[in-house]
Design a protein around this motif. Structure first.
Motif, mmCIF file in Angstrom:
data_model
loop_
_atom_site.group_PDB
_atom_site.id
_atom_site.type_symbol
_atom_site.label_atom_id
_atom_site.label_comp_id
_atom_site.label_asym_id
_atom_site.label_seq_id
_atom_site.Cartn_x
_atom_site.Cartn_y
_atom_site.Cartn_z
ATOM 1 N N UNK A 81 -29.034 27.450 -6.229
ATOM 2 C CA UNK A 81 -28.156 26.326 -6.559
ATOM 3 C C UNK A 81 -26.887 26.579 -6.163
ATOM 4 N N UNK A 82 -26.362 27.932 -6.266
ATOM 5 C CA UNK A 82 -25.083 28.326 -5.771
ATOM 6 C C UNK A 82 -24.957 28.209 -4.302
ATOM 7 N N UNK A 83 -26.243 28.696 -3.596
ATOM 8 C CA UNK A 83 -26.167 28.968 -2.235
ATOM 9 C C UNK A 83 -26.121 27.353 -1.757
ATOM 10 N N UNK A 84 -26.730 26.570 -2.100
ATOM 11 C CA UNK A 84 -26.860 25.119 -1.854
ATOM 12 C C UNK A 84 -25.524 24.521 -1.890
ATOM 13 N N UNK A 85 -24.843 24.844 -3.011
ATOM 14 C CA UNK A 85 -23.520 24.115 -3.152
ATOM 15 C C UNK A 85 -22.586 25.088 -2.088
ATOM 16 N N UNK A 86 -22.513 26.314 -2.000
ATOM 17 C CA UNK A 86 -21.716 27.022 -0.836
ATOM 18 C C UNK A 86 -21.973 26.371 0.552
ATOM 19 N N UNK A 87 -23.108 26.124 0.613
ATOM 20 C CA UNK A 87 -23.569 25.516 2.075
ATOM 21 C C UNK A 87 -22.920 24.344 2.485
ATOM 22 N N UNK A 88 -22.977 23.341 1.397
ATOM 23 C CA UNK A 88 -22.517 22.079 1.326
ATOM 24 C C UNK A 88 -21.017 22.105 1.642
ATOM 25 N N UNK A 89 -20.120 23.029 0.912
ATOM 26 C CA UNK A 89 -18.904 23.144 0.898
ATOM 27 C C UNK A 89 -18.277 23.593 2.596
ATOM 28 N N UNK A 90 -19.240 24.443 2.727
ATOM 29 C CA UNK A 90 -18.893 25.154 4.194
ATOM 30 C C UNK A 90 -19.136 23.922 5.174
ATOM 31 N N UNK A 91 -20.190 23.175 5.229
ATOM 32 C CA UNK A 91 -20.457 22.270 5.965
ATOM 33 C C UNK A 91 -19.462 20.980 6.238
ATOM 34 N N UNK A 92 -18.825 20.681 4.897
ATOM 35 C CA UNK A 92 -17.798 19.763 4.767
ATOM 36 C C UNK A 92 -16.634 20.299 5.405
ATOM 37 N N UNK A 93 -16.344 21.702 5.298
ATOM 38 C CA UNK A 93 -15.081 22.499 5.966
ATOM 39 C C UNK A 93 -15.219 22.282 7.488
ATOM 40 N N UNK A 94 -16.452 22.594 8.095
ATOM 41 C CA UNK A 94 -16.765 22.425 9.461
ATOM 42 C C UNK A 94 -16.406 21.109 9.968
ATOM 43 N N UNK A 95 -16.623 20.112 9.114
ATOM 44 C CA UNK A 95 -16.666 18.697 9.794
ATOM 45 C C UNK A 95 -15.155 18.366 9.670
ATOM 46 N N UNK A 96 -14.317 19.037 9.271
ATOM 47 C CA UNK A 96 -12.775 18.676 8.875
ATOM 48 C C UNK A 96 -12.056 19.289 10.228
ATOM 49 N N UNK A 97 -12.442 20.044 10.694
ATOM 50 C CA UNK A 97 -11.678 20.599 11.782
ATOM 51 C C UNK A 97 -12.005 22.273 12.378
ATOM 52 N N UNK A 98 -11.583 22.442 13.408
ATOM 53 C CA UNK A 98 -11.872 23.691 14.034
ATOM 54 C C UNK A 98 -11.546 24.974 13.554
ATOM 55 N N UNK A 99 -10.661 24.964 12.429
ATOM 56 C CA UNK A 99 -10.019 26.269 11.837
ATOM 57 C C UNK A 99 -11.042 27.098 11.368
ATOM 58 N N UNK A 100 -11.183 28.449 11.342
ATOM 59 C CA UNK A 100 -11.896 29.488 11.041
ATOM 60 C C UNK A 100 -13.345 29.009 11.374
#
Length: 52
Positions: free
Chosen positions: A5-24
């Motif tokens: 569950x933790x990995x799924x939540x972290x994966x979703x968080x990262x995907x959202x960050x990637x969709x917001x812009x090119x930083x990091x």
């Protein structure tokens, strides 16, 4: 919360960050690959290395 569950939540968080812009982007993609690899490893059946 289980590790899966933790990995799924972290994966979703990262995907959202990637969709917001090119930083990091490289760091986020590396984290995403690590999460996917760990989730795949958790899906594999445990192999026994005991000698017969």
């Amino acid at each position: 919360m289980s590790r899966t569950e933790f990995l799924r939540l972290e994966r979703d968080r990262i995907l959202k960050q990637l969709s917001q812009g090119p930083e990091n982007k490289a760091k986020l993609l590396t984290s995403l690959m690590d999460i996917d690899a760990e989730m795949e490893q958790m899906r594999q059946p445990q192999k026994s290395f005991a000698k017969s």
